[in-house]
Design a protein around this motif. Sequence first.
Motif, PDB file in Angstrom:
ATOM      1  N   LYS A 189       0.421  -2.543   6.282  1.00 40.82           N
ATOM      2  CA  LYS A 189      -0.601  -1.701   5.669  1.00 40.82           C
ATOM      3  C   LYS A 189      -0.659  -2.031   4.198  1.00 40.82           C
ATOM      4  CE  LYS A 189      -1.787   3.148   4.724  1.00 40.82           C
ATOM      5  NZ  LYS A 189      -1.337   4.567   4.865  1.00 40.82           N
ATOM      6  N   GLY A 190      -1.846  -2.367   3.723  1.00 41.61           N
ATOM      7  CA  GLY A 190      -1.993  -2.711   2.316  1.00 41.61           C
ATOM      8  C   GLY A 190      -3.432  -3.031   1.993  1.00 41.61           C
ATOM      9  N   GLY A 191      -3.669  -3.467   0.779  1.00 43.67           N
ATOM     10  CA  GLY A 191      -5.020  -3.773   0.334  1.00 43.67           C
ATOM     11  C   GLY A 191      -5.117  -5.180  -0.208  1.00 43.67           C
ATOM     12  N   VAL A 192      -6.251  -5.484  -0.771  1.00 44.26           N
ATOM     13  CA  VAL A 192      -6.510  -6.824  -1.314  1.00 44.26           C
ATOM     14  C   VAL A 192      -7.099  -6.674  -2.708  1.00 44.26           C
ATOM     15  CG1 VAL A 192      -8.814  -6.965  -0.310  1.00 44.26           C
ATOM     16  CG2 VAL A 192      -7.589  -9.063  -0.870  1.00 44.26           C
ATOM     17  N   SER A 193      -6.735  -7.573  -3.619  1.00 45.17           N
ATOM     18  CA  SER A 193      -7.239  -7.518  -4.994  1.00 45.17           C
ATOM     19  C   SER A 193      -8.274  -8.593  -5.233  1.00 45.17           C
ATOM     20  CB  SER A 193      -6.083  -7.694  -5.996  1.00 45.17           C
ATOM     21  OG  SER A 193      -5.815  -9.060  -6.202  1.00 45.17           O
ATOM     22  N   GLY A 194      -9.037  -8.399  -6.295  1.00 40.55           N
ATOM     23  CA  GLY A 194     -10.057  -9.365  -6.654  1.00 40.55           C
ATOM     24  C   GLY A 194      -9.496 -10.712  -7.031  1.00 40.55           C
ATOM     25  N   SER A 326      -5.875   1.130  -4.318  1.00 41.63           N
ATOM     26  CA  SER A 326      -5.457   2.328  -5.038  1.00 41.63           C
ATOM     27  C   SER A 326      -3.936   2.399  -5.136  1.00 41.63           C
ATOM     28  CB  SER A 326      -5.970   3.578  -4.327  1.00 41.63           C
ATOM     29  OG  SER A 326      -5.325   3.734  -3.074  1.00 41.63           O
ATOM     30  N   GLU A 327      -3.446   3.159  -6.108  1.00 39.86           N
ATOM     31  CA  GLU A 327      -2.010   3.329  -6.267  1.00 39.86           C
ATOM     32  C   GLU A 327      -1.413   4.001  -5.030  1.00 39.86           C
ATOM     33  OE1 GLU A 327       1.677   2.911  -7.985  1.00 39.86           O
ATOM     34  OE2 GLU A 327      -0.250   2.019  -8.534  1.00 39.86           O
ATOM     35  N   GLU A 328      -2.157   4.910  -4.439  1.00 36.08           N
ATOM     36  CA  GLU A 328      -1.673   5.581  -3.236  1.00 36.08           C
ATOM     37  C   GLU A 328      -1.465   4.587  -2.101  1.00 36.08           C
ATOM     38  OE1 GLU A 328      -2.960   9.151  -0.091  1.00 36.08           O
ATOM     39  OE2 GLU A 328      -4.309   8.570  -1.730  1.00 36.08           O
ATOM     40  N   LEU A 329      -2.433   3.681  -1.918  1.00 37.77           N
ATOM     41  CA  LEU A 329      -2.302   2.675  -0.863  1.00 37.77           C
ATOM     42  C   LEU A 329      -1.147   1.739  -1.153  1.00 37.77           C
ATOM     43  CD1 LEU A 329      -3.290   1.370   1.727  1.00 37.77           C
ATOM     44  CD2 LEU A 329      -4.980   0.102   0.387  1.00 37.77           C
ATOM     45  N   CYS A 330      -0.972   1.348  -2.422  1.00 36.26           N
ATOM     46  CA  CYS A 330       0.130   0.453  -2.786  1.00 36.26           C
ATOM     47  C   CYS A 330       1.482   1.085  -2.462  1.00 36.26           C
ATOM     48  CB  CYS A 330       0.058   0.106  -4.270  1.00 36.26           C
ATOM     49  SG  CYS A 330      -1.236  -1.087  -4.690  1.00 36.26           S
ATOM     50  N   GLN A 331       1.626   2.369  -2.789  1.00 34.96           N
ATOM     51  CA  GLN A 331       2.905   3.038  -2.584  1.00 34.96           C
ATOM     52  C   GLN A 331       3.157   3.381  -1.127  1.00 34.96           C
ATOM     53  OE1 GLN A 331       5.268   3.327  -4.961  1.00 34.96           O
ATOM     54  NE2 GLN A 331       3.819   2.137  -6.192  1.00 34.96           N
ATOM     55  N   ASN A 332       2.103   3.610  -0.365  1.00 42.90           N
ATOM     56  CA  ASN A 332       2.255   3.996   1.043  1.00 42.90           C
ATOM     57  C   ASN A 332       2.145   2.818   2.001  1.00 42.90           C
ATOM     58  OD1 ASN A 332       2.578   6.702   0.367  1.00 42.90           O
ATOM     59  ND2 ASN A 332       0.365   7.086   0.422  1.00 42.90           N
ATOM     60  N   GLY A 333       1.993   1.613   1.456  1.00 42.18           N
ATOM     61  CA  GLY A 333       1.899   0.435   2.296  1.00 42.18           C
ATOM     62  C   GLY A 333       3.253   0.037   2.872  1.00 42.18           C
ATOM     63  N   ASP A 359       2.993  -1.721  -0.164  1.00 44.10           N
ATOM     64  CA  ASP A 359       1.901  -2.649   0.126  1.00 44.10           C
ATOM     65  C   ASP A 359       2.392  -4.071  -0.129  1.00 44.10           C
ATOM     66  OD1 ASP A 359      -0.732  -4.014   0.021  1.00 44.10           O
ATOM     67  OD2 ASP A 359      -0.376  -3.946  -2.137  1.00 44.10           O
ATOM     68  N   PRO A 360       2.331  -4.952   0.864  1.00 43.47           N
ATOM     69  CA  PRO A 360       2.942  -6.278   0.700  1.00 43.47           C
ATOM     70  C   PRO A 360       2.279  -7.150  -0.346  1.00 43.47           C
ATOM     71  CG  PRO A 360       1.711  -6.162   2.762  1.00 43.47           C
ATOM     72  CD  PRO A 360       1.767  -4.768   2.220  1.00 43.47           C
ATOM     73  N   GLY A 361       0.946  -7.062  -0.453  1.00 45.19           N
ATOM     74  CA  GLY A 361       0.239  -7.995  -1.315  1.00 45.19           C
ATOM     75  C   GLY A 361       0.340  -7.715  -2.795  1.00 45.19           C
ATOM     76  N   TYR A 362       0.660  -6.481  -3.178  1.00 50.15           N
ATOM     77  CA  TYR A 362       0.624  -6.136  -4.606  1.00 50.15           C
ATOM     78  C   TYR A 362       1.871  -5.417  -5.072  1.00 50.15           C
ATOM     79  CZ  TYR A 362      -3.549  -8.324  -3.752  1.00 50.15           C
ATOM     80  OH  TYR A 362      -4.401  -9.303  -3.360  1.00 50.15           O
ATOM     81  N   ALA A 363       2.129  -4.199  -4.607  1.00 47.42           N
ATOM     82  CA  ALA A 363       3.359  -3.515  -5.029  1.00 47.42           C
ATOM     83  C   ALA A 363       4.583  -4.273  -4.537  1.00 47.42           C
ATOM     84  CB  ALA A 363       3.357  -2.074  -4.508  1.00 47.42           C
ATOM     85  N   GLY A 364       4.577  -4.707  -3.276  1.00 52.68           N
ATOM     86  CA  GLY A 364       5.693  -5.492  -2.754  1.00 52.68           C
ATOM     87  C   GLY A 364       5.806  -6.851  -3.417  1.00 52.68           C
ATOM     88  N   THR A 365       4.678  -7.484  -3.643  1.00 48.81           N
ATOM     89  CA  THR A 365       4.666  -8.783  -4.315  1.00 48.81           C
ATOM     90  C   THR A 365       5.206  -8.685  -5.736  1.00 48.81           C
ATOM     91  OG1 THR A 365       2.992  -9.968  -3.035  1.00 48.81           O
ATOM     92  CG2 THR A 365       3.029 -10.391  -5.399  1.00 48.81           C
ATOM     93  N   ALA A 366       4.895  -7.587  -6.434  1.00 43.41           N
ATOM     94  CA  ALA A 366       5.407  -7.394  -7.794  1.00 43.41           C
ATOM     95  C   ALA A 366       6.928  -7.352  -7.802  1.00 43.41           C
ATOM     96  CB  ALA A 366       4.840  -6.113  -8.393  1.00 43.41           C
ATOM     97  N   VAL A 367       7.507  -6.732  -6.784  1.00 45.76           N
ATOM     98  CA  VAL A 367       8.962  -6.697  -6.667  1.00 45.76           C
ATOM     99  C   VAL A 367       9.498  -8.105  -6.424  1.00 45.76           C
ATOM    100  CG1 VAL A 367      10.907  -5.844  -5.310  1.00 45.76           C
ATOM    101  CG2 VAL A 367       9.000  -4.319  -5.848  1.00 45.76           C
ATOM    102  N   MET A 368       8.847  -8.846  -5.529  1.00 47.08           N
ATOM    103  CA  MET A 368       9.345 -10.179  -5.181  1.00 47.08           C
ATOM    104  C   MET A 368       9.325 -11.126  -6.369  1.00 47.08           C
ATOM    105  SD  MET A 368       7.991 -10.787  -1.250  1.00 47.08           S
ATOM    106  CE  MET A 368       6.762  -9.525  -0.925  1.00 47.08           C
ATOM    107  N   ILE A 369       8.220 -11.192  -7.084  1.00 44.80           N
ATOM    108  CA  ILE A 369       8.182 -12.127  -8.215  1.00 44.80           C
ATOM    109  C   ILE A 369       9.014 -11.607  -9.376  1.00 44.80           C
ATOM    110  CG2 ILE A 369       6.059 -11.216  -9.277  1.00 44.80           C
ATOM    111  CD1 ILE A 369       5.385 -14.156 -10.010  1.00 44.80           C
TER     112      ILE A 369
END
Length: 416
Positions: A189-194, A326-333, A359-369
């Motif tokens: 569960k997550g979103g996509v950025s521009g 949204s921040e909610e989607l990022c945190q609940n992903g 959220d794997p694509g953004y909040a999770g990705t921020a942790v990984m990098i």
Amino acid sequence: TNTTHRSPYPRQTTPIPMAALRASREFDVVVFGATGFTGRKVARHLAKYAPQTRVALAGRSEDKLRAITEELPGNVGVIVADVFDDEQVADMASRTKCVASLAGPYAQLGLPIVRACVDNETDYCDLTGEAHFIRASADKFHAEAKSKGTRIVHCCGYDSVPSDIGALLCVNALDGDVAKIDYHAGKAKGGVSGGTIASAFGVLELPSNKIKALADPYYIADADGRGSGDSSELWGVRRTGMGMWAGPFVMAGINERVVRRSASLLKWPKSLRYHEHQLTGRGIKGLLGAIALTFSTAIGIAALAIPPLRKCIRNRFLPKQGEGPSEELCQNGHFVSTLLGESTDGRRRVKVTVKGKLDPGYAGTAVMIGEAAIALASSTPKPDAGGVLTPASALGTALSDRLNKEGTITFTVENK
């Protein structure tokens, strides 16, 4: 107090032992592109979970950078650096142990940053998912970076840390005797950025000959360890070793090639077969889901191949660069993926499970990098350990250990 830093150190041009060079740097990590959607999340992660790390934020707008630092604890530096200004970029690279670049599309903006890092013997990591950029980076800089012991590490986010580090853990568990690894993407569960969309559409705008070259499953593999015989992404409906149905996985195109580059650099068996799939479930429902996924993916690719339709889809229905979920989607992903590895005689099997709480694509990705950047900044590679690398070939299990300790992204290994 947050401070603005401008050019106190010259660009590195004289040979200095690496350990002494790194110890003298003003910062441990510079986040370049910190005002973007993912860049802001990386800055927050470093400030919250690595307060001992000396961090600076870099980008074109001092005002925007300063606004972000005001939200962060501690003394976070600000460096004004425009990717089109070689002196500013070189100055930025000369003052840190590691640059974490979040400024994409990388095919348009990435090479000057890589060039400055190689010139100044500064480690580098990014979030690219653009195979043609990685190929250009390797062609231009791998030999020089290797000779200097400088680590240029691409694909340090959701593409392709779970795949690459997961494959490494499979190979290690099988003591290098590995015939095949299958990656199964589970529920997410997550979103996509521009920014991600801009990178993806940049690939679609490439000349036909370059798009054709991208189809090579070993397109970014190192020539010395290049495998043979593996196919490109496996399309269509299939039954997996987990007893579930699966269809094509949207990220297989980049992830499979990154793992094959790791295989070539780490001298894994050249006969290794590595593929990725998207799980759709069990029984009739899972079968119908796999069929639907296969057809919808094919239709989507066909639609995006038509320039006017592609432009319409991008402008009307997709987020613009700098925007994201949204921040909610990022945190609940969340996400979960499973890798199954098998030995050459088929008698030994290993299962690696990768789980993410964000959220794997953004909040999770921020942790990984973020953790990749800290790992680079806190270690000095051996003289011959540099080059244009992958997460597995640059950081190995040090990255999975850091992520397991942080707890947002976890890797578990089970011998079957």
